[in-house]
Scaffold this motif. Sequence first.
Motif, PDB file in Angstrom:
ATOM      1  N   VAL A  35       0.841  -1.207   0.000  1.00  0.00           N
ATOM      2  CA  VAL A  35       0.000   0.000   0.000  1.00  0.00           C
ATOM      3  C   VAL A  35       0.872   1.252   0.000  1.00  0.00           C
ATOM      4  O   VAL A  35       0.592   2.224  -0.713  1.00  0.00           O
ATOM      5  CB  VAL A  35      -0.946  -0.024   1.217  1.00  0.00           C
ATOM      6  N   ILE A  36       1.947   1.240   0.790  1.00  0.00           N
ATOM      7  CA  ILE A  36       2.840   2.403   0.839  1.00  0.00           C
ATOM      8  C   ILE A  36       3.504   2.631  -0.515  1.00  0.00           C
ATOM      9  O   ILE A  36       3.519   3.754  -1.049  1.00  0.00           O
ATOM     10  CB  ILE A  36       3.895   2.218   1.939  1.00  0.00           C
ATOM     11  N   VAL A  37       4.049   1.563  -1.103  1.00  0.00           N
ATOM     12  CA  VAL A  37       4.776   1.695  -2.362  1.00  0.00           C
ATOM     13  C   VAL A  37       3.836   2.079  -3.496  1.00  0.00           C
ATOM     14  O   VAL A  37       4.079   3.047  -4.237  1.00  0.00           O
ATOM     15  CB  VAL A  37       5.517   0.378  -2.689  1.00  0.00           C
ATOM     16  N   VAL A  38       2.747   1.327  -3.660  1.00  0.00           N
ATOM     17  CA  VAL A  38       1.826   1.580  -4.773  1.00  0.00           C
ATOM     18  C   VAL A  38       1.112   2.916  -4.587  1.00  0.00           C
ATOM     19  O   VAL A  38       0.945   3.680  -5.556  1.00  0.00           O
ATOM     20  CB  VAL A  38       0.815   0.428  -4.897  1.00  0.00           C
ATOM     21  N   GLY A  39       0.677   3.221  -3.367  1.00  0.00           N
ATOM     22  CA  GLY A  39      -0.003   4.496  -3.136  1.00  0.00           C
ATOM     23  C   GLY A  39       0.887   5.690  -3.420  1.00  0.00           C
ATOM     24  O   GLY A  39       0.480   6.645  -4.099  1.00  0.00           O
ATOM     25  N   SER A  40       2.106   5.658  -2.926  1.00  0.00           N
ATOM     26  CA  SER A  40       3.027   6.775  -3.167  1.00  0.00           C
ATOM     27  C   SER A  40       3.373   6.905  -4.639  1.00  0.00           C
ATOM     28  O   SER A  40       3.368   8.007  -5.202  1.00  0.00           O
ATOM     29  CB  SER A  40       4.308   6.574  -2.346  1.00  0.00           C
ATOM     30  N   ALA A  41       3.670   5.767  -5.287  1.00  0.00           N
ATOM     31  CA  ALA A  41       4.002   5.811  -6.710  1.00  0.00           C
ATOM     32  C   ALA A  41       2.821   6.277  -7.540  1.00  0.00           C
ATOM     33  O   ALA A  41       2.994   7.036  -8.512  1.00  0.00           O
ATOM     34  CB  ALA A  41       4.459   4.428  -7.180  1.00  0.00           C
ATOM     35  N   LEU A  42       1.614   5.865  -7.180  1.00  0.00           N
ATOM     36  CA  LEU A  42       0.432   6.251  -7.951  1.00  0.00           C
ATOM     37  C   LEU A  42       0.178   7.752  -7.852  1.00  0.00           C
ATOM     38  O   LEU A  42      -0.139   8.409  -8.859  1.00  0.00           O
ATOM     39  CB  LEU A  42      -0.779   5.470  -7.450  1.00  0.00           C
ATOM     40  N   VAL A  43       0.310   8.313  -6.661  1.00  0.00           N
ATOM     41  CA  VAL A  43       0.118   9.757  -6.504  1.00  0.00           C
ATOM     42  C   VAL A  43       1.159  10.527  -7.308  1.00  0.00           C
ATOM     43  O   VAL A  43       0.835  11.479  -8.042  1.00  0.00           O
ATOM     44  CB  VAL A  43       0.182  10.147  -5.014  1.00  0.00           C
ATOM     45  N   LEU A  44       2.417  10.124  -7.213  1.00  0.00           N
ATOM     46  CA  LEU A  44       3.480  10.818  -7.939  1.00  0.00           C
ATOM     47  C   LEU A  44       3.304  10.711  -9.445  1.00  0.00           C
ATOM     48  O   LEU A  44       3.423  11.710 -10.169  1.00  0.00           O
ATOM     49  CB  LEU A  44       4.841  10.242  -7.534  1.00  0.00           C
ATOM     50  N   VAL A  45       3.010   9.518  -9.938  1.00  0.00           N
ATOM     51  CA  VAL A  45       2.925   9.345 -11.383  1.00  0.00           C
ATOM     52  C   VAL A  45       1.694  10.049 -11.956  1.00  0.00           C
ATOM     53  O   VAL A  45       1.733  10.559 -13.087  1.00  0.00           O
ATOM     54  CB  VAL A  45       2.923   7.847 -11.745  1.00  0.00           C
ATOM     55  N   MET A  46       0.612  10.128 -11.195  1.00  0.00           N
ATOM     56  CA  MET A  46      -0.569  10.818 -11.700  1.00  0.00           C
ATOM     57  C   MET A  46      -0.359  12.330 -11.726  1.00  0.00           C
ATOM     58  O   MET A  46      -0.762  13.002 -12.680  1.00  0.00           O
ATOM     59  CB  MET A  46      -1.797  10.469 -10.849  1.00  0.00           C
ATOM     60  N   VAL A  47       0.274  12.874 -10.695  1.00  0.00           N
ATOM     61  CA  VAL A  47       0.546  14.320 -10.684  1.00  0.00           C
ATOM     62  C   VAL A  47       1.530  14.689 -11.782  1.00  0.00           C
ATOM     63  O   VAL A  47       1.291  15.604 -12.588  1.00  0.00           O
ATOM     64  CB  VAL A  47       1.071  14.753  -9.300  1.00  0.00           C
ATOM     65  N   LEU A  48       2.649  13.985 -11.851  1.00  0.00           N
ATOM     66  CA  LEU A  48       3.654  14.285 -12.861  1.00  0.00           C
ATOM     67  C   LEU A  48       3.137  13.991 -14.267  1.00  0.00           C
ATOM     68  O   LEU A  48       3.375  14.763 -15.205  1.00  0.00           O
ATOM     69  CB  LEU A  48       4.919  13.472 -12.590  1.00  0.00           C
ATOM     70  N   GLY A  49       2.441  12.870 -14.428  1.00  0.00           N
ATOM     71  CA  GLY A  49       1.931  12.515 -15.748  1.00  0.00           C
ATOM     72  C   GLY A  49       0.880  13.477 -16.247  1.00  0.00           C
ATOM     73  O   GLY A  49       0.870  13.837 -17.439  1.00  0.00           O
ATOM     74  N   ALA A  50      -0.029  13.918 -15.375  1.00  0.00           N
ATOM     75  CA  ALA A  50      -1.056  14.875 -15.791  1.00  0.00           C
ATOM     76  C   ALA A  50      -0.438  16.220 -16.171  1.00  0.00           C
ATOM     77  O   ALA A  50      -0.802  16.819 -17.191  1.00  0.00           O
ATOM     78  CB  ALA A  50      -2.083  15.059 -14.667  1.00  0.00           C
ATOM     79  N   MET A  51       0.503  16.702 -15.378  1.00  0.00           N
ATOM     80  CA  MET A  51       1.144  17.977 -15.693  1.00  0.00           C
ATOM     81  C   MET A  51       1.964  17.883 -16.971  1.00  0.00           C
ATOM     82  O   MET A  51       1.925  18.794 -17.818  1.00  0.00           O
ATOM     83  CB  MET A  51       2.029  18.403 -14.516  1.00  0.00           C
ATOM     84  N   CYS A  52       2.687  16.786 -17.150  1.00  0.00           N
ATOM     85  CA  CYS A  52       3.519  16.622 -18.343  1.00  0.00           C
ATOM     86  C   CYS A  52       2.655  16.512 -19.597  1.00  0.00           C
ATOM     87  O   CYS A  52       2.937  17.167 -20.615  1.00  0.00           O
ATOM     88  CB  CYS A  52       4.392  15.387 -18.185  1.00  0.00           C
ATOM     89  N   SER A  53       1.621  15.710 -19.550  1.00  0.00           N
ATOM     90  CA  SER A  53       0.761  15.559 -20.723  1.00  0.00           C
ATOM     91  C   SER A  53       0.018  16.848 -21.040  1.00  0.00           C
ATOM     92  O   SER A  53      -0.195  17.174 -22.222  1.00  0.00           O
ATOM     93  CB  SER A  53      -0.232  14.420 -20.491  1.00  0.00           C
ATOM     94  N   TYR A  54      -0.361  17.614 -20.029  1.00  0.00           N
ATOM     95  CA  TYR A  54      -1.046  18.888 -20.271  1.00  0.00           C
ATOM     96  C   TYR A  54      -0.125  19.877 -20.980  1.00  0.00           C
ATOM     97  O   TYR A  54      -0.523  20.542 -21.940  1.00  0.00           O
ATOM     98  CB  TYR A  54      -1.529  19.469 -18.945  1.00  0.00           C
ATOM     99  N   VAL A  55       1.109  19.972 -20.515  1.00  0.00           N
ATOM    100  CA  VAL A  55       2.059  20.899 -21.142  1.00  0.00           C
ATOM    101  C   VAL A  55       2.345  20.484 -22.579  1.00  0.00           C
ATOM    102  O   VAL A  55       2.361  21.317 -23.497  1.00  0.00           O
ATOM    103  CB  VAL A  55       3.356  20.964 -20.310  1.00  0.00           C
ATOM    104  N   LEU A  56       2.569  19.194 -22.801  1.00  0.00           N
ATOM    105  CA  LEU A  56       2.878  18.736 -24.153  1.00  0.00           C
ATOM    106  C   LEU A  56       1.691  18.870 -25.095  1.00  0.00           C
ATOM    107  O   LEU A  56       1.866  19.063 -26.303  1.00  0.00           O
ATOM    108  CB  LEU A  56       3.332  17.273 -24.109  1.00  0.00           C
ATOM    109  N   ALA A  57       0.470  18.773 -24.558  1.00  0.00           N
ATOM    110  CA  ALA A  57      -0.715  18.834 -25.407  1.00  0.00           C
ATOM    111  C   ALA A  57      -1.184  20.257 -25.678  1.00  0.00           C
ATOM    112  O   ALA A  57      -1.750  20.532 -26.746  1.00  0.00           O
ATOM    113  CB  ALA A  57      -1.849  18.033 -24.768  1.00  0.00           C
ATOM    114  N   ARG A  58      -0.941  21.170 -24.757  1.00  0.00           N
ATOM    115  CA  ARG A  58      -1.539  22.510 -24.873  1.00  0.00           C
ATOM    116  C   ARG A  58      -0.543  23.608 -25.203  1.00  0.00           C
ATOM    117  O   ARG A  58      -0.952  24.701 -25.578  1.00  0.00           O
ATOM    118  CB  ARG A  58      -2.238  22.868 -23.547  1.00  0.00           C
TER     119      ARG A  58
END
Length: 300
Positions: free
Chosen positions: A93-116
């Motif tokens: 739970v610690i590993v997956v939860g932390s990784a999921l939060v980080l990857v969703m924040v970074l992935g959403a910001m990165c994809s938004y910048v590249l798309a817009r």
Amino acid sequence: MSTTASHASGAPVAPHRTRPTAGDRAVNVVAHTVLGIWTLLVLLPLLWMIYTSFKSSQEILTSPFGLPETMRWDNYTRAWQEARIGDYLLNTVIVVGSALVLVMVLGAMCSYVLARFEFRGSRAIYYMLIAGLTFPIFLAVIPLFFVLKGMGLIGHGPLGLVGVILSYVAFALPFTVFFLYSFFRSLPEEISEAAAIDGAGDFRTFFQVMLPMAWPGIVSVAIFNFLGLWNQYLLPLVLNTDRGNYVLAQGLVNLQAQQGYRTDWGGMFASVVITVIPVLAVYVIFQRQLQAGVSPSTDK
């Protein structure tokens, strides 16, 4: 006359429905048959695993497909305490939860910048990220091991989990950007322009305007990432060397290896059920959001 009168009066006219042909009926029968067989192939092993977890080891070996004579809840107690499934579950739970939060924040910001935003090298960055999807994970684990070891992120203590978390984020980020890129690309340009006119900066536009509009895609890719990270085995096997930091996949393999010296198959099946329950719960709770995120919108 009646059809003409109904058109003239403005009354709604029922749409004309064509009768299904023999070919359509045959396709429906074949499709439902295939889906029914697939459903049985998925549900029957799951049900067998669940009721087997309540049987004793002797019952499992003598009557593997029979129902349990008594409900052995102590299998779950042994799995949680003696087999340390509770500790492995907490680490997961610690590993997956932390990784999921980080990857969703970074992935959403990165994809938004590249798309817009258009800037020099944006397409190259996007294609380099997409190329990460084609890179086999087993080719990177050995170099990654030495990189993390040089950083002091492999070994005993919490830093061992930090290395696994960062590795999860790195391998889930390309898929996240690829999935969310099209969502942000399809959002109307007028929305961001209206937010800018109202005085919203780039960060406020992203977090308060664009991110909620892409919420179906966010939930969908989060579920996909959760399933992939929860079932990950190769990365923790190579990078997570401390027994105290074992995740569920490593704990189950270790427990299965011990069955050659001790016969606690009831506890083994109970451990598997404990591992599967979070995945089933996530899918049942978020199945509507998942279907909305991967299905084309019919709204006009």
